[in-house]
Design a protein around this motif. Structure first.
Motif, PDB file in Angstrom:
ATOM      1  N   ASN A  41       0.824  -1.208   0.000  1.00 16.09           N
ATOM      2  CA  ASN A  41       0.000   0.000   0.000  1.00 16.09           C
ATOM      3  C   ASN A  41       0.861   1.262   0.000  1.00 16.09           C
ATOM      4  N   LYS A  42       1.883   1.306   0.845  1.00 23.16           N
ATOM      5  CA  LYS A  42       2.769   2.479   0.891  1.00 23.16           C
ATOM      6  C   LYS A  42       3.553   2.634  -0.410  1.00 23.16           C
ATOM      7  N   LEU A  43       3.975   1.522  -0.982  1.00 16.73           N
ATOM      8  CA  LEU A  43       4.703   1.589  -2.249  1.00 16.73           C
ATOM      9  C   LEU A  43       3.821   2.145  -3.367  1.00 16.73           C
ATOM     10  N   VAL A  44       2.557   1.772  -3.377  1.00 11.50           N
ATOM     11  CA  VAL A  44       1.624   2.302  -4.377  1.00 11.50           C
ATOM     12  C   VAL A  44       1.464   3.806  -4.178  1.00 11.50           C
ATOM     13  N   ASN A  45       1.319   4.254  -2.947  1.00 15.87           N
ATOM     14  CA  ASN A  45       1.183   5.683  -2.683  1.00 15.87           C
ATOM     15  C   ASN A  45       2.420   6.457  -3.123  1.00 15.87           C
ATOM     16  N   ILE A  46       3.595   5.902  -2.887  1.00 15.40           N
ATOM     17  CA  ILE A  46       4.833   6.560  -3.315  1.00 15.40           C
ATOM     18  C   ILE A  46       4.901   6.638  -4.838  1.00 15.40           C
ATOM     19  N   ALA A  47       4.513   5.565  -5.500  1.00 11.43           N
ATOM     20  CA  ALA A  47       4.515   5.556  -6.966  1.00 11.43           C
ATOM     21  C   ALA A  47       3.573   6.625  -7.516  1.00 11.43           C
ATOM     22  N   ILE A  48       2.416   6.772  -6.897  1.00 12.58           N
ATOM     23  CA  ILE A  48       1.455   7.788  -7.337  1.00 12.58           C
ATOM     24  C   ILE A  48       2.015   9.190  -7.122  1.00 12.58           C
ATOM     25  N   ILE A  49       2.650   9.423  -5.980  1.00 10.97           N
ATOM     26  CA  ILE A  49       3.251  10.733  -5.709  1.00 10.97           C
ATOM     27  C   ILE A  49       4.284  11.074  -6.774  1.00 10.97           C
ATOM     28  N   GLU A  50       5.103  10.102  -7.140  1.00  6.83           N
ATOM     29  CA  GLU A  50       6.124  10.345  -8.172  1.00  6.83           C
ATOM     30  C   GLU A  50       5.483  10.656  -9.517  1.00  6.83           C
ATOM     31  N   LEU A  51       4.422   9.950  -9.869  1.00  7.31           N
ATOM     32  CA  LEU A  51       3.728  10.236 -11.129  1.00  7.31           C
ATOM     33  C   LEU A  51       3.161  11.646 -11.119  1.00  7.31           C
ATOM     34  N   LEU A  52       2.615  12.064  -9.997  1.00  3.54           N
ATOM     35  CA  LEU A  52       2.068  13.422  -9.905  1.00  3.54           C
ATOM     36  C   LEU A  52       3.166  14.471 -10.069  1.00  3.54           C
ATOM     37  N   LYS A  53       4.365  14.180  -9.560  1.00  8.47           N
ATOM     38  CA  LYS A  53       5.490  15.115  -9.691  1.00  8.47           C
ATOM     39  C   LYS A  53       5.999  15.193 -11.126  1.00  8.47           C
ATOM     40  N   THR A  54       6.140  14.042 -11.755  1.00  8.57           N
ATOM     41  CA  THR A  54       6.785  13.985 -13.078  1.00  8.57           C
ATOM     42  C   THR A  54       5.808  14.110 -14.236  1.00  8.57           C
ATOM     43  N   GLU A  55       4.569  13.726 -14.007  1.00  5.97           N
ATOM     44  CA  GLU A  55       3.565  13.629 -15.069  1.00  5.97           C
ATOM     45  C   GLU A  55       4.089  12.798 -16.245  1.00  5.97           C
ATOM     46  N   ASN A  56       4.856  11.779 -15.942  1.00  8.65           N
ATOM     47  CA  ASN A  56       5.382  10.858 -16.958  1.00  8.65           C
ATOM     48  C   ASN A  56       4.285   9.842 -17.279  1.00  8.65           C
ATOM     49  N   VAL A  57       3.281  10.291 -18.017  1.00 14.61           N
ATOM     50  CA  VAL A  57       2.115   9.469 -18.324  1.00 14.61           C
ATOM     51  C   VAL A  57       2.295   8.879 -19.713  1.00 14.61           C
ATOM     52  N   LYS A  58       3.014   7.760 -19.741  1.00 17.18           N
ATOM     53  CA  LYS A  58       3.233   7.046 -20.999  1.00 17.18           C
ATOM     54  C   LYS A  58       2.704   5.636 -20.822  1.00 17.18           C
ATOM     55  N   ILE A  75      -5.518   5.079  -0.256  1.00 18.13           N
ATOM     56  CA  ILE A  75      -4.802   6.073  -1.068  1.00 18.13           C
ATOM     57  C   ILE A  75      -4.868   7.429  -0.373  1.00 18.13           C
ATOM     58  N   ARG A  76      -3.746   8.110  -0.367  1.00 17.13           N
ATOM     59  CA  ARG A  76      -3.699   9.443   0.243  1.00 17.13           C
ATOM     60  C   ARG A  76      -4.669  10.367  -0.492  1.00 17.13           C
ATOM     61  N   GLN A  77      -5.439  11.125   0.260  1.00 12.64           N
ATOM     62  CA  GLN A  77      -6.454  11.984  -0.337  1.00 12.64           C
ATOM     63  C   GLN A  77      -5.838  12.980  -1.312  1.00 12.64           C
ATOM     64  N   SER A  78      -4.735  13.601  -0.944  1.00 10.98           N
ATOM     65  CA  SER A  78      -4.097  14.581  -1.836  1.00 10.98           C
ATOM     66  C   SER A  78      -3.644  13.912  -3.137  1.00 10.98           C
ATOM     67  N   GLU A  81      -6.762  13.112  -5.333  1.00  6.82           N
ATOM     68  CA  GLU A  81      -7.241  14.325  -6.012  1.00  6.82           C
ATOM     69  C   GLU A  81      -6.325  14.696  -7.176  1.00  6.82           C
ATOM     70  N   GLY A  82      -5.021  14.517  -7.009  1.00  7.58           N
ATOM     71  CA  GLY A  82      -4.081  14.763  -8.095  1.00  7.58           C
ATOM     72  C   GLY A  82      -4.284  13.799  -9.251  1.00  7.58           C
ATOM     73  N   MET A  83      -4.577  12.540  -8.928  1.00  2.00           N
ATOM     74  CA  MET A  83      -4.840  11.543  -9.970  1.00  2.00           C
ATOM     75  C   MET A  83      -6.119  11.884 -10.741  1.00  2.00           C
ATOM     76  N   GLU A  84      -7.115  12.427 -10.054  1.00  2.00           N
ATOM     77  CA  GLU A  84      -8.341  12.830 -10.744  1.00  2.00           C
ATOM     78  C   GLU A  84      -8.046  13.945 -11.746  1.00  2.00           C
ATOM     79  N   LYS A  85      -7.137  14.849 -11.390  1.00  2.00           N
ATOM     80  CA  LYS A  85      -6.745  15.915 -12.320  1.00  2.00           C
ATOM     81  C   LYS A  85      -6.012  15.339 -13.537  1.00  2.00           C
TER      82      LYS A  85
END
Length: 110
Positions: A41-58, A75-78, A81-85
């Motif tokens: 669970n924590k690893l998934v949250n970290i991966a999501i945070i990194e995607l939000l920082k980099t926006e490396n959506v390939k 999942i962390r609420q912040s 919300e970033g993933m929804e954006k």
């Protein structure tokens, strides 16, 4: 240094969500949870945070016959919300974005 080495997470409200994860990615996360002092669970949250920082959506090449399995995550609420954006910006489902985030994080040190 890879993505998982970079973060200690501050407290955030957690949202319980059921997300489909490609089975090979989940297996790799399970193996990493034996190496790092972190749950899947924590690893998934970290991966999501990194995607939000980099926006490396390939979109990555998913192996043929790969199955997805639903798993419950907090999942962390912040982050959610970033993933929804990102979903609105790129027109990709949260499932796909989460799998992209995991794939990127696992392959970041390569």
């Amino acid at each position: 240094m890879n993505t998982f080495d970079k973060y200690l997470l501050k407290k955030d409200k957690l949202l319980k969500r059921r997300i489909e994860i490609d089975s090979l990615l989940y297996e790799k996360l399970s193996n990493l949870s034996n190496i790092y002092d972190a749950s899947v669970n924590k690893l998934v949250n970290i991966a999501i945070i990194e995607l939000l920082k980099t926006e490396n959506v390939k979109i990555y090449e998913r192996p043929q016959n790969e199955i997805s399995e639903s798993h419950n995550f907090a999942i962390r609420q912040s982050s959610y919300e970033g993933m929804e954006k990102l979903r609105d910006k790129y027109g990709l489902s949260l499932y796909k974005l989460t799998n992209i985030a995991i794939y990127n994080a696992i392959n970041s040190g390569k």
